[in-house]
Design a protein around this motif. Sequence first.
Motif, PDB file in Angstrom:
ATOM      1  N   SER A  28       0.825  -1.214   0.000  1.00  0.00           N
ATOM      2  CA  SER A  28       0.000   0.000   0.000  1.00  0.00           C
ATOM      3  C   SER A  28       0.857   1.261   0.000  1.00  0.00           C
ATOM      4  CB  SER A  28      -0.930   0.004   1.221  1.00  0.00           C
ATOM      5  OG  SER A  28      -0.170  -0.076   2.426  1.00  0.00           O
ATOM      6  N   ASP A  29       2.155   1.103   0.269  1.00  0.00           N
ATOM      7  CA  ASP A  29       3.081   2.233   0.250  1.00  0.00           C
ATOM      8  C   ASP A  29       3.449   2.527  -1.200  1.00  0.00           C
ATOM      9  OD1 ASP A  29       5.086   4.100   0.559  1.00  0.00           O
ATOM     10  OD2 ASP A  29       6.042   3.070   2.247  1.00  0.00           O
ATOM     11  N   GLN A  30       2.828   3.541  -1.770  1.00  0.00           N
ATOM     12  CA  GLN A  30       2.998   3.841  -3.187  1.00  0.00           C
ATOM     13  C   GLN A  30       4.347   4.473  -3.521  1.00  0.00           C
ATOM     14  OE1 GLN A  30       0.765   2.814  -5.551  1.00  0.00           O
ATOM     15  NE2 GLN A  30      -0.067   1.780  -3.743  1.00  0.00           N
ATOM     16  N   ARG A  31       5.217   4.600  -2.530  1.00  0.00           N
ATOM     17  CA  ARG A  31       6.567   5.101  -2.819  1.00  0.00           C
ATOM     18  C   ARG A  31       7.406   4.044  -3.523  1.00  0.00           C
ATOM     19  NH1 ARG A  31       9.720   6.142   1.733  1.00  0.00           N
ATOM     20  NH2 ARG A  31       8.666   4.356   2.691  1.00  0.00           N
ATOM     21  N   PHE A  32       7.005   2.776  -3.427  1.00  0.00           N
ATOM     22  CA  PHE A  32       7.764   1.676  -4.019  1.00  0.00           C
ATOM     23  C   PHE A  32       7.220   1.354  -5.414  1.00  0.00           C
ATOM     24  CE2 PHE A  32       8.341   1.251   0.511  1.00  0.00           C
ATOM     25  CZ  PHE A  32       9.679   0.913   0.630  1.00  0.00           C
ATOM     26  N   ILE A  33       8.121   1.348  -6.399  1.00  0.00           N
ATOM     27  CA  ILE A  33       7.742   1.089  -7.783  1.00  0.00           C
ATOM     28  C   ILE A  33       8.751   0.140  -8.410  1.00  0.00           C
ATOM     29  CG2 ILE A  33       7.290   2.139 -10.043  1.00  0.00           C
ATOM     30  CD1 ILE A  33       6.828   4.789  -8.625  1.00  0.00           C
ATOM     31  N   SER A  34       8.254  -0.823  -9.208  1.00  0.00           N
ATOM     32  CA  SER A  34       9.128  -1.712  -9.961  1.00  0.00           C
ATOM     33  C   SER A  34       9.273  -1.167 -11.382  1.00  0.00           C
ATOM     34  CB  SER A  34       8.542  -3.125 -10.006  1.00  0.00           C
ATOM     35  OG  SER A  34       9.341  -3.963 -10.823  1.00  0.00           O
ATOM     36  N   VAL A  35      10.519  -1.049 -11.828  1.00  0.00           N
ATOM     37  CA  VAL A  35      10.800  -0.502 -13.162  1.00  0.00           C
ATOM     38  C   VAL A  35      11.610  -1.524 -13.949  1.00  0.00           C
ATOM     39  CG1 VAL A  35      11.888   1.363 -14.457  1.00  0.00           C
ATOM     40  CG2 VAL A  35      10.788   1.850 -12.258  1.00  0.00           C
ATOM     41  N   HIS A  36      11.152  -1.830 -15.168  1.00  0.00           N
ATOM     42  CA  HIS A  36      11.893  -2.763 -16.026  1.00  0.00           C
ATOM     43  C   HIS A  36      11.717  -2.365 -17.480  1.00  0.00           C
ATOM     44  CE1 HIS A  36      13.613  -6.312 -17.814  1.00  0.00           C
ATOM     45  NE2 HIS A  36      12.474  -6.612 -18.398  1.00  0.00           N
ATOM     46  N   ASN A  37      12.850  -2.244 -18.161  1.00  0.00           N
ATOM     47  CA  ASN A  37      12.851  -2.010 -19.608  1.00  0.00           C
ATOM     48  C   ASN A  37      13.038  -3.364 -20.291  1.00  0.00           C
ATOM     49  OD1 ASN A  37      13.497  -1.466 -22.300  1.00  0.00           O
ATOM     50  ND2 ASN A  37      14.539   0.461 -21.796  1.00  0.00           N
ATOM     51  N   PRO A  38      12.074  -3.796 -21.123  1.00  0.00           N
ATOM     52  CA  PRO A  38      12.165  -5.128 -21.751  1.00  0.00           C
ATOM     53  C   PRO A  38      13.432  -5.349 -22.558  1.00  0.00           C
ATOM     54  CG  PRO A  38       9.989  -4.164 -22.073  1.00  0.00           C
ATOM     55  CD  PRO A  38      10.850  -3.087 -21.510  1.00  0.00           C
ATOM     56  N   HIS A  39      14.105  -4.263 -22.936  1.00  0.00           N
ATOM     57  CA  HIS A  39      15.319  -4.398 -23.744  1.00  0.00           C
ATOM     58  C   HIS A  39      16.568  -4.562 -22.876  1.00  0.00           C
ATOM     59  CE1 HIS A  39      12.982  -3.428 -27.307  1.00  0.00           C
ATOM     60  NE2 HIS A  39      12.532  -2.321 -26.707  1.00  0.00           N
ATOM     61  N   THR A  40      16.383  -4.607 -21.555  1.00  0.00           N
ATOM     62  CA  THR A  40      17.521  -4.792 -20.649  1.00  0.00           C
ATOM     63  C   THR A  40      17.260  -5.980 -19.731  1.00  0.00           C
ATOM     64  OG1 THR A  40      16.690  -3.418 -18.830  1.00  0.00           O
ATOM     65  CG2 THR A  40      17.796  -2.284 -20.651  1.00  0.00           C
ATOM     66  N   GLU A  41      18.259  -6.319 -18.944  1.00  0.00           N
ATOM     67  CA  GLU A  41      18.136  -7.399 -17.951  1.00  0.00           C
ATOM     68  C   GLU A  41      18.071  -6.827 -16.544  1.00  0.00           C
ATOM     69  OE1 GLU A  41      21.734  -9.465 -19.393  1.00  0.00           O
ATOM     70  OE2 GLU A  41      20.430 -11.188 -19.761  1.00  0.00           O
ATOM     71  N   ASP A  42      17.805  -5.523 -16.444  1.00  0.00           N
ATOM     72  CA  ASP A  42      17.781  -4.841 -15.159  1.00  0.00           C
ATOM     73  C   ASP A  42      16.354  -4.724 -14.622  1.00  0.00           C
ATOM     74  OD1 ASP A  42      20.546  -4.413 -15.175  1.00  0.00           O
ATOM     75  OD2 ASP A  42      20.342  -2.554 -16.303  1.00  0.00           O
ATOM     76  N   TRP A  43      16.215  -5.072 -13.343  1.00  0.00           N
ATOM     77  CA  TRP A  43      14.962  -4.911 -12.610  1.00  0.00           C
ATOM     78  C   TRP A  43      15.245  -3.954 -11.466  1.00  0.00           C
ATOM     79  CZ3 TRP A  43      10.310  -7.186 -14.061  1.00  0.00           C
ATOM     80  CH2 TRP A  43      10.407  -8.098 -15.127  1.00  0.00           C
ATOM     81  N   ILE A  44      14.559  -2.816 -11.467  1.00  0.00           N
ATOM     82  CA  ILE A  44      14.865  -1.729 -10.540  1.00  0.00           C
ATOM     83  C   ILE A  44      13.737  -1.544  -9.537  1.00  0.00           C
ATOM     84  CG2 ILE A  44      15.336   0.744 -10.352  1.00  0.00           C
ATOM     85  CD1 ILE A  44      16.438   0.598 -13.230  1.00  0.00           C
ATOM     86  N   LEU A  45      14.118  -1.471  -8.264  1.00  0.00           N
ATOM     87  CA  LEU A  45      13.173  -1.080  -7.222  1.00  0.00           C
ATOM     88  C   LEU A  45      13.413   0.399  -6.941  1.00  0.00           C
ATOM     89  CD1 LEU A  45      10.995  -1.835  -5.129  1.00  0.00           C
ATOM     90  CD2 LEU A  45      12.864  -2.235  -3.497  1.00  0.00           C
ATOM     91  N   LYS A  46      12.433   1.213  -7.261  1.00  0.00           N
ATOM     92  CA  LYS A  46      12.549   2.654  -7.060  1.00  0.00           C
ATOM     93  C   LYS A  46      11.768   3.039  -5.805  1.00  0.00           C
ATOM     94  CE  LYS A  46      12.503   5.338 -10.631  1.00  0.00           C
ATOM     95  NZ  LYS A  46      12.100   6.161 -11.817  1.00  0.00           N
ATOM     96  N   ILE A  47      12.426   3.816  -4.932  1.00  0.00           N
ATOM     97  CA  ILE A  47      11.809   4.269  -3.690  1.00  0.00           C
ATOM     98  C   ILE A  47      11.797   5.791  -3.689  1.00  0.00           C
ATOM     99  CG2 ILE A  47      11.848   4.114  -1.168  1.00  0.00           C
ATOM    100  CD1 ILE A  47      13.668   1.658  -1.491  1.00  0.00           C
ATOM    101  N   ARG A  48      10.608   6.350  -3.773  1.00  0.00           N
ATOM    102  CA  ARG A  48      10.481   7.807  -3.785  1.00  0.00           C
ATOM    103  C   ARG A  48      10.423   8.344  -2.353  1.00  0.00           C
ATOM    104  NH1 ARG A  48       5.435   8.593  -7.774  1.00  0.00           N
ATOM    105  NH2 ARG A  48       4.587   7.085  -6.277  1.00  0.00           N
TER     106      ARG A  48
END
Length: 283
Positions: free
Chosen positions: A102-122
């Motif tokens: 429920s904490d909307q500061r956490f977002i998962s970001v992934h570009n299909p053209h890369t192998e990187d999975w990013i956890l973004k914390i605002r």
Amino acid sequence: MTVAFLFGALGALALVTRTGCTDNANGLGSDGVPELDYTDVDLGLTQRGPHFDIAYSKNVTALVGKTAQLNCRVHDLGNRTVSWIRHRDIHLLTSGRMTYTSDQRFISVHNPHTEDWILKIRFPQRRDSGIYECQVGTTPPIGHRMFLSVVEPLTTILGGPELFINTGSTINLTCVVQHSPEPPPTIRWTHSDEEINYDSPRGGVSVITEKGETTTSHLLVQRAKAPDSGRYTCAPANANPRSVLVHVLSGEHPAAMQHGGQLRLQYPLSAALLSVIVTLMGC
């Protein structure tokens, strides 16, 4: 039976490769040179599954209030899912591109053209510090842990909050910035809420900044006069500002007065070097 025979033949081939089809107990070749002991023979039968690239999945230090990003690089992921888990409360934060908190500061970001999975914390806070795990949905799951350290840089002005100095002496203010992930790009000095102009007709005003793990900025005001009294503020670009109140006095000697206009330094730039600089500027 055919499969068993095939693997038996491959095993025999590996054995022949290691021994060279000889009954050589001392491990010497025909020329008397010791033979290499091949302890592992890669027959190309092992399939590599998902694995983490540790070089691109490291611990992170972030500033309070500034967006933090934890990166997880996974090779050969296939159709598996990458999830992020917070260890403090064993809470599933994200799975794939979906957020499960429920904490909307956490977002998962992934570009299909890369192998990187990013956890973004605002807007991270110090309480967000801790271990986070990037987990791949294999059977059993595999994971890689990273530590997020959220810090708040500390700004201090040595000798504050008030300084007293004789008329005609040199005001020497030392601002120290600690616990910053990187040195502040800039440090602004203001006097009575106005940015100090080092090229003003008054002259004799200069700043010396040393950047590093601990950054120090020294403001020098020569031949102090009554108008030089007031509030001086040191404002690093990536840290909270800090102020000191300076009193330029005539004939009075409060206990907190800078001796001879020089404040004793506890940081890398020596008092002797500052004295030389002040002398040269006064020439």
